[in-house]
Design a protein around this motif. Sequence first.
Motif, mmCIF file in Angstrom:
data_model
loop_
_atom_site.group_PDB
_atom_site.id
_atom_site.type_symbol
_atom_site.label_atom_id
_atom_site.label_comp_id
_atom_site.label_asym_id
_atom_site.label_seq_id
_atom_site.Cartn_x
_atom_site.Cartn_y
_atom_site.Cartn_z
ATOM 1 N N ALA A 1 10.756 -33.628 24.996
ATOM 2 C CA ALA A 1 11.052 -32.610 23.988
ATOM 3 C C ALA A 1 10.870 -31.210 24.565
ATOM 4 O O ALA A 1 11.720 -30.331 24.390
ATOM 5 N N ARG A 2 9.767 -30.983 25.268
ATOM 6 C CA ARG A 2 9.515 -29.660 25.817
ATOM 7 C C ARG A 2 10.468 -29.340 26.973
ATOM 8 O O ARG A 2 10.919 -28.211 27.133
ATOM 9 N N TYR A 3 10.770 -30.327 27.784
ATOM 10 C CA TYR A 3 11.727 -30.143 28.877
ATOM 11 C C TYR A 3 13.090 -29.735 28.313
ATOM 12 O O TYR A 3 13.736 -28.800 28.806
ATOM 13 N N THR A 4 13.516 -30.432 27.267
ATOM 14 C CA THR A 4 14.814 -30.120 26.644
ATOM 15 C C THR A 4 14.800 -28.751 26.003
ATOM 16 O O THR A 4 15.786 -28.004 26.061
ATOM 17 N N TRP A 5 13.668 -28.405 25.411
ATOM 18 C CA TRP A 5 13.554 -27.090 24.771
ATOM 19 C C TRP A 5 13.712 -25.965 25.787
ATOM 20 O O TRP A 5 14.427 -24.990 25.568
ATOM 21 N N VAL A 6 13.051 -26.126 26.968
ATOM 22 C CA VAL A 6 13.149 -25.111 28.014
ATOM 23 C C VAL A 6 14.600 -24.952 28.467
ATOM 24 O O VAL A 6 15.119 -23.836 28.599
ATOM 25 N N ASN A 7 15.281 -26.064 28.712
ATOM 26 C CA ASN A 7 16.691 -25.986 29.122
ATOM 27 C C ASN A 7 17.569 -25.403 28.017
ATOM 28 O O ASN A 7 18.540 -24.686 28.292
ATOM 29 N N TRP A 8 17.224 -25.712 26.783
ATOM 30 C CA TRP A 8 17.967 -25.187 25.631
ATOM 31 C C TRP A 8 17.865 -23.661 25.592
ATOM 32 O O TRP A 8 18.832 -22.969 25.329
ATOM 33 N N TYR B 1 5.311 -39.246 26.603
ATOM 34 C CA TYR B 1 6.647 -39.202 27.175
ATOM 35 C C TYR B 1 7.622 -38.465 26.252
ATOM 36 O O TYR B 1 8.396 -37.609 26.698
ATOM 37 N N VAL B 2 7.578 -38.795 24.954
ATOM 38 C CA VAL B 2 8.486 -38.177 23.983
ATOM 39 C C VAL B 2 8.304 -36.669 23.966
ATOM 40 O O VAL B 2 9.265 -35.902 24.014
ATOM 41 N N TRP B 3 7.041 -36.231 23.912
ATOM 42 C CA TRP B 3 6.825 -34.788 23.799
ATOM 43 C C TRP B 3 7.079 -34.055 25.121
ATOM 44 O O TRP B 3 7.447 -32.870 25.123
ATOM 45 N N THR B 4 6.947 -34.766 26.236
ATOM 46 C CA THR B 4 7.333 -34.153 27.506
ATOM 47 C C THR B 4 8.837 -33.911 27.554
ATOM 48 O O THR B 4 9.302 -32.827 27.932
ATOM 49 N N ASN C 1 0.682 -21.031 22.893
ATOM 50 C CA ASN C 1 -0.152 -22.010 22.192
ATOM 51 C C ASN C 1 0.291 -23.438 22.470
ATOM 52 O O ASN C 1 -0.448 -24.381 22.224
ATOM 53 N N GLY C 2 1.527 -23.606 22.935
ATOM 54 C CA GLY C 2 1.999 -24.943 23.260
ATOM 55 C C GLY C 2 1.182 -25.603 24.351
ATOM 56 O O GLY C 2 1.252 -26.817 24.522
ATOM 57 N N MET C 3 0.402 -24.822 25.100
ATOM 58 C CA MET C 3 -0.433 -25.383 26.147
ATOM 59 C C MET C 3 -1.394 -26.412 25.594
ATOM 60 O O MET C 3 -1.691 -27.411 26.227
ATOM 61 N N SER C 4 -1.892 -26.190 24.378
ATOM 62 C CA SER C 4 -2.857 -27.112 23.808
ATOM 63 C C SER C 4 -2.216 -28.459 23.520
ATOM 64 O O SER C 4 -2.843 -29.505 23.695
ATOM 65 N N GLU C 5 -0.942 -28.437 23.106
ATOM 66 C CA GLU C 5 -0.265 -29.686 22.838
ATOM 67 C C GLU C 5 -0.006 -30.435 24.142
ATOM 68 O O GLU C 5 -0.110 -31.654 24.202
ATOM 69 N N LEU C 6 0.337 -29.693 25.194
ATOM 70 C CA LEU C 6 0.579 -30.333 26.480
ATOM 71 C C LEU C 6 -0.664 -31.039 26.992
ATOM 72 O O LEU C 6 -0.612 -32.178 27.426
ATOM 73 N N SER C 7 -1.779 -30.359 26.944
ATOM 74 C CA SER C 7 -2.993 -30.908 27.518
ATOM 75 C C SER C 7 -3.538 -32.065 26.699
ATOM 76 O O SER C 7 -4.404 -32.790 27.160
#
Length: 555
Positions: free
Chosen positions: A75-82, A70-73, A96-102
């Motif tokens: 984080a990535r959502y906020t980063w995209v909006n940022w 949840y935290v990293w989701t 490369n962030g795909m590996s962290e997502l999966s």
Amino acid sequence: MQLWRQEMDSIGKNGKEAAEAIRSYVKPIFGFALNRVKQRAEAEDLAQEIMLQLLKSFSGVRDIRSLDAYVWTVARYTWVNWLKKRAHAPQAFEINGMSELSAAPSREPLDRLLVTEAYRELRREVAFLSDIHRRIVVMHYYDELKIGDIAISLNIPVNTVKWHLSEAKKKLRKGMKRMRATGTLSVNPVSMGEMGHSGSAGRLGETNDFLGRALAQNIVYAAYHKARTVHQIAEELGMPPSLLEGEVRHLADYNFLIQTSPGKYQSNTIVWDLFELAVAGHQFWQDCAAEVADVHFDALMEVRRQVEDSGVYVPDGDYNFLLWTLLPKNVEEQSWRSMPAGENFDAVAPMRKDGGQYIAYAALNRSHNADPGFDLSSYVTFGPSLRYVEDTPLYLWQFNTYWSDRQMDWRFLEYRNVEICHAFQQGELPENEENAEQYSFLLEKGYIRKTEEGYKFNAVWIDSPQTLNRLNKAMPDLSALYAPAVGKLYDKMLNLFLQNQPKHLEPQLAYMVRGNTGGGRLVAYILKHLIDNGKLKPPLPHQQKTISTWMGPVK
């Protein structure tokens, strides 16, 4: 991070419990931010925004299966909006962030994240990868397979997997740096109707069975005027190539598309605007019909005695009814004899994988047709249709027009029609319960009708090859009449039909024009001319299902 601490002080008991739960993520989140923006001041801003979003979102979530995911989701959502707020283009997104997502234990955060713009664009670009690149990306990042496992699964070397993965990442980065154009078919797809074929259908059917779906129609149209790759077709349709590859292969396997070069396909199906062609060619057909129709009718009236003496069976001896068969059949024969030379059927008609051999065609549907100034339906034709089986004597010929009360579909005319009719004519079909189904069939098709004297056959019947030979000998030779008229019509219609058509389809189009000027639509114009001039009488109601039909054991 001062703003985040102030936010913590202002929240209630439940919020403070949430804040305590995520306090351990402060340093990892700052590292996440610093890894993406590189500048420390910007990283602090991004990290602070992430922590604030976590605090705000915690109160609205009752069940978190995996806090880490949840935290990293978030984080990535906020980063995209940022990124969006700072007008950064999506290409800054780190593949490369795909590996962290999966790696998240739960797929739910990933599924929610995929609805954001950046991830939609990434997912779109994955769909536009080649098949092997796409499979390896999905296996590695989504299915979480190691390089070695992918190599084993695909039966290729480990280094090959690494190379494909590296190339895929390059293509993804490149794809996200540009605006992917889509063609007009993505927003205004075509619709096709009046599909048909000239030739013999195969085991799987004909044009409508392959192009009945909107997707198949738009694939064929996208590759109509120029050869395209699957990716180019996909861009024209605004769809992922992965959804098209199977359909393109299927259409190519059955020759509705041809492969012009490795990986490039072009339509092998005629697509035309029948309304436009019908209106543009109307006067040409009328002129030709006016030139030949009256002379042809008079010639058939002059040989009436020889025709009737040939032995051909005509219900009630009605010669007008017989003319509805003689005219279409003889117009076809006279026209073909007078037709300019051209390639034969075998040379132009594509062979199909299911045993069929035919020219496929379809008409573009129009949302609105202008008033053509005449009744188009009067000139619609279908045929001629032939039904026979090798090494058997039975033969059936039929031609559909506006005046024939029949389905204009080749499936509605079967060889069993002539088989059952032959049994009736031979007296092998007594009226009893055992034959009730056959009598019902004959009545429904109009082949028989019930009179005071009993059942009477209601179609033209030729009982032997000898009768057919006598009938053919009685037919007038009108080559001198038809040759100039049909030659002029063919030249005008060919020029009309080839306009805005791809060159590789010209032989098929020329053959189709030969068919229409060697019978086909010309028949309808001749019949209409004769009816309008009071020479040919319209069929009676009980004759409409069997006009322009003849059959019998003539082979």
